[in-house]
Write a protein that holds these residues in place. Structure first.
Motif, PDB file in Angstrom:
ATOM      1  N   VAL D  28     -32.820 -12.388  18.772  1.00 14.88           N
ATOM      2  CA  VAL D  28     -33.389 -12.996  19.939  1.00 14.88           C
ATOM      3  C   VAL D  28     -33.849 -14.469  19.455  1.00 14.88           C
ATOM      4  N   ILE D  29     -34.266 -15.052  20.309  1.00  9.10           N
ATOM      5  CA  ILE D  29     -35.064 -16.565  19.890  1.00  9.10           C
ATOM      6  C   ILE D  29     -36.458 -16.232  20.543  1.00  9.10           C
ATOM      7  N   VAL D  30     -37.444 -16.800  19.588  1.00 11.41           N
ATOM      8  CA  VAL D  30     -38.825 -16.788  20.038  1.00 11.41           C
ATOM      9  C   VAL D  30     -39.415 -18.126  19.915  1.00 11.41           C
ATOM     10  N   ARG D  31     -40.193 -18.238  21.035  1.00  7.27           N
ATOM     11  CA  ARG D  31     -41.161 -19.433  20.862  1.00  7.27           C
ATOM     12  C   ARG D  31     -42.294 -19.077  20.205  1.00  7.27           C
ATOM     13  N   ILE D  32     -42.805 -19.745  19.080  1.00 13.53           N
ATOM     14  CA  ILE D  32     -43.882 -19.529  18.137  1.00 13.53           C
ATOM     15  C   ILE D  32     -44.889 -20.068  19.072  1.00 13.53           C
ATOM     16  N   ASP D  33     -45.869 -19.143  19.167  1.00 12.03           N
ATOM     17  CA  ASP D  33     -47.112 -19.236  19.931  1.00 12.03           C
ATOM     18  C   ASP D  33     -48.502 -19.441  18.793  1.00 12.03           C
ATOM     19  N   THR D  34     -48.310 -18.289  17.893  1.00  9.79           N
ATOM     20  CA  THR D  34     -49.185 -18.345  16.900  1.00  9.79           C
ATOM     21  C   THR D  34     -48.415 -18.001  15.354  1.00  9.79           C
ATOM     22  N   THR D  35     -48.954 -19.131  14.315  1.00  7.02           N
ATOM     23  CA  THR D  35     -48.221 -18.743  13.049  1.00  7.02           C
ATOM     24  C   THR D  35     -49.262 -18.895  12.129  1.00  7.02           C
ATOM     25  N   THR D  36     -49.159 -18.828  10.882  1.00  2.00           N
ATOM     26  CA  THR D  36     -50.354 -18.680   9.773  1.00  2.00           C
ATOM     27  C   THR D  36     -49.631 -19.227   8.401  1.00  2.00           C
ATOM     28  N   ILE D  37     -50.209 -19.354   7.364  1.00  7.28           N
ATOM     29  CA  ILE D  37     -49.489 -19.763   5.826  1.00  7.28           C
ATOM     30  C   ILE D  37     -49.897 -18.602   5.135  1.00  7.28           C
ATOM     31  N   CYS D  38     -49.054 -18.169   4.109  1.00  5.76           N
ATOM     32  CA  CYS D  38     -49.073 -17.270   3.060  1.00  5.76           C
ATOM     33  C   CYS D  38     -49.196 -17.989   1.823  1.00  5.76           C
ATOM     34  N   GLY D  39     -49.709 -17.139   0.790  1.00  7.81           N
ATOM     35  CA  GLY D  39     -49.872 -17.778  -0.455  1.00  7.81           C
ATOM     36  C   GLY D  39     -48.798 -18.003  -0.974  1.00  7.81           C
ATOM     37  N   SER D  40     -47.434 -17.048  -0.850  1.00  7.70           N
ATOM     38  CA  SER D  40     -46.229 -17.286  -1.085  1.00  7.70           C
ATOM     39  C   SER D  40     -45.748 -18.664  -0.786  1.00  7.70           C
ATOM     40  N   ASP D  41     -45.779 -18.893   0.597  1.00 10.07           N
ATOM     41  CA  ASP D  41     -45.309 -20.331   0.813  1.00 10.07           C
ATOM     42  C   ASP D  41     -45.816 -21.527   0.000  1.00 10.07           C
ATOM     43  N   LEU D  42     -47.074 -21.030  -0.681  1.00 11.87           N
ATOM     44  CA  LEU D  42     -47.408 -22.342  -1.654  1.00 11.87           C
ATOM     45  C   LEU D  42     -46.449 -22.159  -3.018  1.00 11.87           C
ATOM     46  N   HIS D  43     -46.180 -20.898  -3.349  1.00  9.47           N
ATOM     47  CA  HIS D  43     -45.387 -20.695  -4.471  1.00  9.47           C
ATOM     48  C   HIS D  43     -44.122 -21.389  -4.216  1.00  9.47           C
ATOM     49  N   ILE D  44     -43.391 -21.299  -3.061  1.00  9.06           N
ATOM     50  CA  ILE D  44     -42.305 -21.763  -2.779  1.00  9.06           C
ATOM     51  C   ILE D  44     -42.441 -23.406  -2.809  1.00  9.06           C
ATOM     52  N   LEU D  45     -43.323 -24.057  -2.389  1.00  9.12           N
ATOM     53  CA  LEU D  45     -43.580 -25.383  -2.436  1.00  9.12           C
ATOM     54  C   LEU D  45     -43.695 -25.805  -3.804  1.00  9.12           C
ATOM     55  N   LYS D  46     -43.784 -25.052  -4.617  1.00  2.45           N
ATOM     56  CA  LYS D  46     -44.255 -25.637  -6.226  1.00  2.45           C
ATOM     57  C   LYS D  46     -43.032 -25.366  -6.929  1.00  2.45           C
ATOM     58  N   GLY D  47     -41.728 -24.870  -6.166  1.00  2.00           N
ATOM     59  CA  GLY D  47     -40.419 -24.547  -6.586  1.00  2.00           C
ATOM     60  C   GLY D  47     -40.299 -23.293  -7.487  1.00  2.00           C
ATOM     61  N   ASP D  48     -41.299 -22.247  -7.357  1.00  2.70           N
ATOM     62  CA  ASP D  48     -41.072 -21.116  -8.050  1.00  2.70           C
ATOM     63  C   ASP D  48     -40.240 -20.146  -7.648  1.00  2.70           C
ATOM     64  N   VAL D  49     -39.480 -20.160  -6.262  1.00  6.01           N
ATOM     65  CA  VAL D  49     -38.765 -19.540  -5.542  1.00  6.01           C
ATOM     66  C   VAL D  49     -37.543 -20.091  -5.531  1.00  6.01           C
TER      67      VAL D  49
END
Lengths: 351, 351, 351, 351
Positions: D28-49
């Protein structure tokens, strides 16, 4: 194609019907290579199951070859050799998400019951069958497992194991009593061995069946026609009763027997299909610390049981008592319906 | 000393009797500081429990002070403030080793039943009582717990929790229905909260009791006298019934109600004491995937419940509706026996 | 009497010592008829267990005859043939009440450890032994069970079953890998069969021991010296690893092996006694959905295992590799301590 | 549409990208109405994943409205308001059939890991997202539940409950210690309350966070910077340690702390994401009778937790510390990445 069609109470025919077609993207069509007959098919034929209407193709057990797949099916392909489960699972309703496939709410036959083949939609005693929710309801036959072995996974083996052995909370060292040594009772006896019991007692009226039960793993037999039957069961325990008492007949008298022989802290597991209320002696039992369980198989142990069959740990060929071809369907029914006489367990019907 | 003595059906007296003496090295003598009356004491007085013979001191709940210890007792001492459990445990029989204290085979009252106080030996509605198997059957009252709170641990709280909540396999998110809002039903309601249910429905005929049930944690109430009662219960679920249905009355009709409202995959937990058989509609239930449990409390959760009382997590003072002195025992019985009128829950009887 | 006395690191003697006496009303005295030696006795002799002080009689396994009972003992009598468990249980401390006998707080050797024989009090490698908490710590030998069989219940069989098989949450259909094919590893292999696994893989460096493992129920063997060992284990599963990986050696390297072969959702059960820390690769494992368990046996499955031995379901005679008389104790130690060479499993030492 | 795109270590942008399209009949395709940020997103941004490659849209949490359904989707419709789970489930692979969605083998991102959004396929920090296996991976938001509440069900609440509370085998009366009072630690604390613990101890270095922990249900706080921290934890138990120790940080030191405070018979549940090996003191722990668990959330408790949120039993609004609009995504990241300073828990990002 040809199929076994229910025509109303007492009436059936092996007759020409239309080929099944894919109706939903999640369907597959399967050519039946091996099928069999269940005691509940005989109940339907007597007219005992009003949900089954004239014109319905019977049968909920089968192994076959996929001939066509719906547009959303990715993990199954034409040519796959698959076991059809007696229980469908849509995979996403509330009950399926909890593993309670027996009460799948999926749109097909949407009454909260997972058993639909030969009941709410056309079944497996036919040359071809449409299988809904295929990816969540069929199992590929692993190499080295024959169709005759695989068809025992459609219903009888998971039913005996889940509803008898697991609901009975069987554990190593237990004494397990199984009342009734018909095919499902024998499936309980065979799969009870998976939990290392110290004894498995087969209780039946028929000496021949109890003898057969020993081939399936029973260590002891007690004839329920013997006025001393209860005393004899107790003598096989420490005097306090069995840990697990499985009812595999479906009558008030046999249900009552199970409650008489279960020890404090033990379990009664009902496998039998009942047509009448039973009297539960709560004046004695309320203080007895027991559980009583009942239900329709979920078939979520099918992959595990199939693995054990593939490894040679469960010799299910023993269930196959007679062999027929698909177009001998009526002869197969005749043999199975006279089981006391023919000693039929499961009749194997092959393409 | 003075004690409440059963003198035969309908007859009792608060009278002078001999002081109890240590009989075995594992015994202790306890001076009763707080006791109470249970519904089963009223059953005994009606003559419904033939094992109780005239001359027997009644009562199986109590908190008191140890005044003498047997020669093998090392972990208890004179002066200890202890809870007497309604169930004795010898600690070493087959049943005790499995945690099934309800069926302790210990020599005292050796009939395979853990309930002996006020039943097979003299009980707790007295100034002093002999306590067999003391080290495995009593619990020290922790600091900060009052006798009034502690006496709820003798029977009512573990019974509600073990036989209602735990046997019902209650889990977070469940809808729990409790049929009967007497003291034990209220104990089920209070302790069901320990498993994070989404709803607790109190079902009773008495509007006043259902109102009271909300103080113990019920979120909803349904009057069982309402012809629409079942529909109303179903409307509080997703339409498929409750996860856990607890029978806390002990009648065929209320037992049947429990089986009508339980969902596929759900549990019926019987807590009520039954005097008659019940009819179990197996023709409908065999396919319903439920368990039915029943039994006498083992009291192996008593230490845990006591910890929660000590931490202020279970406000058991709510059960204490009336207060009496030991020599007002007959008045206490009078109040408790007219509970519908006096609104008595647990009557606290103190030294 | 004569006994095997620890005299400090590397020093032991079979020498004359005083007869044990009843010290508490809950004690019994047992004449040792059959005992054996455990790997941990060898550890003690190396000086690795500082709690064992010079002068201590070693041994925590034994079967014998009661010669005297304490004043509070009612369920045991002089002349009873009993199994002494390696773990004592007072029956009434917080840990015992939860079935955690391994950490019994009972006054004797009160450090929260159930293992006291040959550790904190005198042990079973002697002509007589004092047994504390006898009623909750010994098991009568049932008819038909020999002393040689019974002595396997003192430690090895419950240890393998509880710490390996049960902690590993073994269930029907599982693939179980057991690293280390010494006596305890073999006890894991034998008792894993009680849960109907599809495969039991023995992993060891010694080809001879792996061959032996097949006699105890292993279906496959993998030599851990083979650089392809992991690949070979994976090839015996669906490629995702084993359901249960049991460590029965006690080294960092073998512990690591267990974590490498366990599948997502699987279990690592540590049985080995470790002397050093191990490195746990949490950077890989945190996402792997596994459990790791470890601990000392509680022996609460001893009665159940004994029942299975009595029924002939567990052929424990296979463990008995050598036989000695009590006064050949030093020769027995010699044979057992050179197991690689003598192929000793359990050495049976008899009166 | 706009989306938050990972551009390589340390690089991200809120930029225009192509709209997602249905690729499989089960999408399905979903229009995002609400989202949030997780600590693992920060890990990804550091290049850890390393599995996350430049160009990937991040985010695995979200609530939105279905705008298009694949051809085989029957139980979801355009306009449905749904929660996207951080874990996909194909519903029919071996792992999904066992409820181990964390290791779903479904074709999308077929590496045996259920976490694919913002990892192996484009994620939820965007205006629209393609959702594979929709019928088995999304949950309709029930009436009365806000999007802010619902988004806590995408990851944080089931992770805390399944990996911390349930893996820790938390039960009524337990003392639970939670090391780390970040968002996931607080989710453990909140959902631990569903099992009626006697105490919940929050352990952290930050006094402010421990204060906050009390609003989520912690009964006690211990500062891990205090040299007496272990003594203080022990003083909150009977001296033998906590029943459940949850590691919610992801460092060797905090993992070790958990193993130091767990009692015999207790459980260590690892929730933290680790980047290095940890040293496990097996020389002490082998005898300690504990389990250590670890893993990625399966999200199979999401429907249950959602029911409790809908009933007002879990006040998840407490997690929402800051609010942003979708096009303030970079500001939201900035606030969340400086949580120590901004006291951010979950930042709510709305359309």
């Amino acid at each position: 194609m040809k199929a076994l069609v229910y025509l109303g109470p007492g009436e059936k025919a092996w007759k020409e019907v239309a080929l099944p077609k894919i109706q939903h993207p999640t369907d597959v069509i399967v050519r039946i290579d091996t099928t069999t007959i269940c005691g509940s098919d005989l109940h339907i034929l007597k007219g005992d199951v009003p949900a089954v209407t004239p014109g319905r193709i019977l049968g909920h057990e089968g192994v076959g070859t996929i001939t066509e797949v719906g547009s959303s099916v990715t993990s199954l392909a034409v040519g796959d050799n698959v076991i059809l489960s007696c229980i469908k699972s849509c995979g996403h309703c509330n009950f399926c998400k909890q593993g309670l496939f027996a009460h799948c709410l999926g749109e097909e036959g949407a009454v909260g019951i997972g058993w639909i083949f030969g009941h709410l939609i056309d079944g497996t005693q036919a040359e071809f069958v449409r299988v809904p929710y295929a990816e969540t309801s069929v199992y590929k036959v692993p190499e080295g497992v024959t169709n005759q072995q695989a068809v025992m996974l459609s219903d009888i083996l998971p039913t005996g194991f889940e509803i008898g052995v697991q609901n009975g909370q069987t554990k190593p060292g237990d004494v397990v009593a199984v009342i009734g040594a018909g095919p499902v009772g024998l499936a309980v006896i065979m799969t009870a061995g998976l939990y290392g019991p110290s004894k498995i007692i087969s209780i039946d009226l028929d000496a021949n069946r109890m003898e057969q039960a020993k081939k399936f793993g029973a260590t002891d037999g007690v004839n329920s026609g013997d006025p001393q039957w209860k005393k004899k069961v107790m003598a096989l325990t420490d005097g306090w009763g069995v840990d697990v008492a499985v009812e595999a007949v479906g009558l008030p008298a046999t249900f009552d027997m199970a409650t008489q022989i279960v020890r404090p802290g033990g379990h009664v597991a009902n496998v039998g299909v009942h047509g009448k209320p039973v009297e539960l002696r709560m004046q004695d039992l309320w203080i007895h610390n027991i559980t009583i369980s009942m239900g329709l198989v979920n078939t979520n142990t099918t992959p595990m049981l199939l693995k054990l069959v593939a490894e040679g740990k469960l010799n299910v060929d023993k269930f196959a008592s007679h062999h027929f071809k698909l177009d001998e369907m009526l002869a197969a029914y005749d043999t199975f319906s006279r089981a006391a006489e023919t000693k039929a367990l499961k009749v194997i019907i092959e393409r």
